[in-house]
Design a protein around this motif. Structure first.
Motif, PDB file in Angstrom:
ATOM      1  N   GLY A 129       0.792  -1.227   0.000  1.00 37.77           N
ATOM      2  CA  GLY A 129       0.000   0.000   0.000  1.00 37.77           C
ATOM      3  C   GLY A 129       0.826   1.280   0.000  1.00 37.77           C
ATOM      4  O   GLY A 129       0.288   2.364  -0.232  1.00 37.77           O
ATOM      5  N   ASN A 130       2.107   1.180   0.263  1.00 38.00           N
ATOM      6  CA  ASN A 130       3.019   2.346   0.199  1.00 38.00           C
ATOM      7  C   ASN A 130       3.270   2.570  -1.293  1.00 38.00           C
ATOM      8  O   ASN A 130       3.899   1.749  -1.946  1.00 38.00           O
ATOM      9  CB  ASN A 130       4.300   1.936   0.942  1.00 38.00           C
ATOM     10  CG  ASN A 130       5.296   3.035   1.213  1.00 38.00           C
ATOM     11  OD1 ASN A 130       6.434   2.734   1.578  1.00 38.00           O
ATOM     12  ND2 ASN A 130       4.923   4.272   1.088  1.00 38.00           N
ATOM     13  N   ASP A 131       2.700   3.686  -1.845  1.00 36.48           N
ATOM     14  CA  ASP A 131       2.637   3.767  -3.306  1.00 36.48           C
ATOM     15  C   ASP A 131       3.602   4.783  -3.911  1.00 36.48           C
ATOM     16  O   ASP A 131       3.944   5.797  -3.296  1.00 36.48           O
ATOM     17  CB  ASP A 131       1.199   3.989  -3.789  1.00 36.48           C
ATOM     18  CG  ASP A 131       0.596   5.311  -3.359  1.00 36.48           C
ATOM     19  OD1 ASP A 131       1.157   5.961  -2.460  1.00 36.48           O
ATOM     20  OD2 ASP A 131      -0.445   5.690  -3.931  1.00 36.48           O
ATOM     21  N   HIS A 161       4.825   7.342  10.557  1.00 34.22           N
ATOM     22  CA  HIS A 161       4.713   8.691   9.988  1.00 34.22           C
ATOM     23  C   HIS A 161       6.029   8.970   9.277  1.00 34.22           C
ATOM     24  O   HIS A 161       7.072   9.123   9.910  1.00 34.22           O
ATOM     25  CB  HIS A 161       4.458   9.732  11.082  1.00 34.22           C
ATOM     26  CG  HIS A 161       4.138  11.082  10.512  1.00 34.22           C
ATOM     27  ND1 HIS A 161       5.103  11.911   9.960  1.00 34.22           N
ATOM     28  CD2 HIS A 161       2.958  11.727  10.355  1.00 34.22           C
ATOM     29  CE1 HIS A 161       4.524  13.009   9.520  1.00 34.22           C
ATOM     30  NE2 HIS A 161       3.227  12.922   9.736  1.00 34.22           N
ATOM     31  N   GLU A 162       5.965   9.016   7.946  1.00 36.06           N
ATOM     32  CA  GLU A 162       7.201   9.150   7.170  1.00 36.06           C
ATOM     33  C   GLU A 162       7.630  10.603   7.018  1.00 36.06           C
ATOM     34  O   GLU A 162       6.806  11.464   6.663  1.00 36.06           O
ATOM     35  CB  GLU A 162       7.013   8.570   5.763  1.00 36.06           C
ATOM     36  CG  GLU A 162       7.092   7.082   5.716  1.00 36.06           C
ATOM     37  CD  GLU A 162       7.234   6.575   4.286  1.00 36.06           C
ATOM     38  OE1 GLU A 162       7.937   7.216   3.472  1.00 36.06           O
ATOM     39  OE2 GLU A 162       6.631   5.541   3.982  1.00 36.06           O
ATOM     40  N   ARG A 163       8.902  10.813   7.217  1.00 36.63           N
ATOM     41  CA  ARG A 163       9.516  12.103   6.894  1.00 36.63           C
ATOM     42  C   ARG A 163       9.159  12.476   5.452  1.00 36.63           C
ATOM     43  O   ARG A 163       9.274  11.638   4.551  1.00 36.63           O
ATOM     44  CB  ARG A 163      11.035  11.945   7.040  1.00 36.63           C
ATOM     45  CG  ARG A 163      11.845  13.153   6.666  1.00 36.63           C
ATOM     46  CD  ARG A 163      13.336  12.897   6.807  1.00 36.63           C
ATOM     47  NE  ARG A 163      13.854  11.936   5.839  1.00 36.63           N
ATOM     48  CZ  ARG A 163      15.153  11.782   5.534  1.00 36.63           C
ATOM     49  NH1 ARG A 163      16.061  12.530   6.147  1.00 36.63           N
ATOM     50  NH2 ARG A 163      15.538  10.884   4.658  1.00 36.63           N
ATOM     51  N   CYS A 173       6.045   0.939   5.534  1.00 37.03           N
ATOM     52  CA  CYS A 173       7.362   1.529   5.248  1.00 37.03           C
ATOM     53  C   CYS A 173       8.394   0.420   5.411  1.00 37.03           C
ATOM     54  O   CYS A 173       8.510  -0.168   6.498  1.00 37.03           O
ATOM     55  CB  CYS A 173       7.626   2.672   6.223  1.00 37.03           C
ATOM     56  SG  CYS A 173       9.251   3.422   6.050  1.00 37.03           S
ATOM     57  N   GLY A 174       9.119   0.123   4.348  1.00 35.39           N
ATOM     58  CA  GLY A 174      10.072  -0.996   4.396  1.00 35.39           C
ATOM     59  C   GLY A 174      11.256  -0.725   5.301  1.00 35.39           C
ATOM     60  O   GLY A 174      11.626  -1.570   6.134  1.00 35.39           O
ATOM     61  N   THR A 175      11.867   0.465   5.157  1.00 31.86           N
ATOM     62  CA  THR A 175      12.988   0.783   6.053  1.00 31.86           C
ATOM     63  C   THR A 175      12.473   0.903   7.485  1.00 31.86           C
ATOM     64  O   THR A 175      13.167   0.521   8.431  1.00 31.86           O
ATOM     65  CB  THR A 175      13.683   2.092   5.624  1.00 31.86           C
ATOM     66  OG1 THR A 175      12.696   3.110   5.439  1.00 31.86           O
ATOM     67  CG2 THR A 175      14.481   1.907   4.335  1.00 31.86           C
ATOM     68  N   GLY A 176      11.243   1.415   7.640  1.00 32.50           N
ATOM     69  CA  GLY A 176      10.656   1.555   8.970  1.00 32.50           C
ATOM     70  C   GLY A 176      10.421   0.203   9.625  1.00 32.50           C
ATOM     71  O   GLY A 176      10.644   0.037  10.834  1.00 32.50           O
TER      72      GLY A 176
HETATM   73  N1  LIG Z   1      10.078   8.946   3.701  1.00 36.01           N
HETATM   74  C1  LIG Z   1      11.292   8.220   3.921  1.00 36.01           C
HETATM   75  C2  LIG Z   1      11.753   7.459   2.703  1.00 36.01           C
HETATM   76  C3  LIG Z   1      10.779   6.431   2.211  1.00 36.01           C
HETATM   77  C4  LIG Z   1      10.735   5.178   3.050  1.00 36.01           C
HETATM   78  C5  LIG Z   1       9.879   4.136   2.395  1.00 36.01           C
HETATM   79  N2  LIG Z   1       8.506   4.357   2.328  1.00 36.01           N
HETATM   80  C6  LIG Z   1      10.260   2.721   2.719  1.00 36.01           C
HETATM   81  O1  LIG Z   1       9.496   1.830   2.335  1.00 36.01           O
HETATM   82  O2  LIG Z   1      11.340   2.478   3.248  1.00 36.01           O
HETATM   83  C7  LIG Z   1      12.448   9.170   4.286  1.00 36.01           C
HETATM   84  O3  LIG Z   1      12.345  10.391   4.081  1.00 36.01           O
HETATM   85  O4  LIG Z   1      13.472   8.667   4.760  1.00 36.01           O
END
Ligand SMILES: N[C@@H](CCC[C@H](N)C(=O)O)C(=O)O
Length: 295
Positions: free
Chosen positions: A14-16, A211-213, A221-224
């Motif tokens: 869903g993260n598009d 809550h993404e930056r 969010c994958g990194t999250g």
């Molecule tokens: N908004 C994040 C970068 C995007 C992260 C992403 N949605 C993920 O899946 O990891 C940032 O500014 O670091």
């Protein structure tokens, strides 16, 4: 000739993302253009943009040429740069393989956070994709943070998963409220930070809101998810096999923590729409062509 820039829409849990295929690094995206494209009413709508650029055509990625063919130029919906995107890189791999720009298998892609390897089995438009995320890092001088929403506050851990995160463990994800505004983080990391609210359901099973930056609350969010797993793993409450399941509002991601601490993220990566930004107001106001570009 009419200017055209192919785009693909895709998502991971869903993260598009809007994928712009720009091998020769011609599209000069401004922050205003990116916000315009990502707007869900007047643009196409997305949490961010993934621009696919050949490393040997991109001054930013030239140092990776020879080790990677493609560079992921990731931008947040507000136009800011992101170093890494765990869902985005899996969607980008789907785009590159589905559109036959690269064969499936093990791919090495360049990002602002360095090289990442991705495993993708086929050229289908949908299915699971894995990315080797490396070892998330805890910065000793930045790790003790406080995250606040309204009158509630939680201690949080700073985690670098290629991009900056603050992970707060909570008893109830609803306590984070509506997340219409960014949570307050103190001390505030100068580069900004993505905030994860994490509930431990069982060893190896987490639920998350993020809550993404540069974006706002997103469905995943994958990194999250990797930052959340790294923080949970550090507490010592670990699944015996290092396999974590992370449930986000938009879907489930799986993360394997290897004995050496490296994280592998697996989850859905789905392409939904192909199109062209053409000589429309959207193209004209959104994408200024670099000199030498057609149109
Ligand atoms: N908004 C994040 C970068 C995007 C992260 C992403 N949605 C993920 O899946 O990891 C940032 O500014 O670091």
């Amino acid at each position: 000739m009419t200017p055209q820039l192919p785009f693909t829409k895709g998502n991971g849990a869903g993260n598009d993302f809007l994928v712009l295929h720009d091998p020769d690094d011609r599209a000069a995206l401004t922050p205003a253009a990116i916000s315009h494209l990502c707007d869900r009413r007047t643009g196409i709508g997305a949490d961010g943009i993934l621009r696919a650029v050949l490393c040997d055509r991109s001054p930013e990625a030239l140092r990776y040429a020879g080790r990677a063919t493609w560079f992921m130029d990731y931008r947040n919906a507000d136009g800011s740069l992101g170093e890494m995107c765990g869902n985005g890189i899996r969607v980008l791999a789907r785009h590159l393989t589905h559109h036959r720009h690269i064969p499936p298998g093990r791919l090495t892609l360049a990002t602002r956070a360095g090289l990442r390897t991705v495993d993708i089995a086929d050229t289908a438009p949908a299915g699971e994709v894995s990315v080797h995320m490396g070892r998330p890092r805890f910065a000793p001088d930045e790790e003790a943070l406080t995250v606040s929403v309204g009158r509630r506050s939680w201690p949080a851990l700073y985690v670098d998963a290629g991009n900056p995160h603050a992970v707060a463990f909570v008893d109830d994800l609803d306590h984070a409220g509506s997340l219409v505004s960014p949570p307050a983080v103190t001390p505030s990391p100068p580069q900004g930070v993505t905030v994860e609210f994490v509930r431990v359901l069982a060893p190896g099973h987490l639920a998350l809101r993020v809550h993404e930056r540069g974006v706002g609350e997103t469905p995943a969010c994958g990194t999250g998810a990797c930052a959340a797993v790294a923080a949970a793993h550090r507490t010592g409450v670990r699944p015996p096999d290092g396999m974590y399941r992370v449930d986000a509002p938009g879907g489930t991601l799986h993360i394997r923590v290897a004995p050496d601490g490296t994280h592998t993220l697996t989850g859905p990566a789905v392409l939904t729409v192909d199109g062209f930004l053409t000589a429309s107001p959207l193209y004209a106001t959104a994408v200024a062509a670099r000199s030498g570009a057609e149109g």
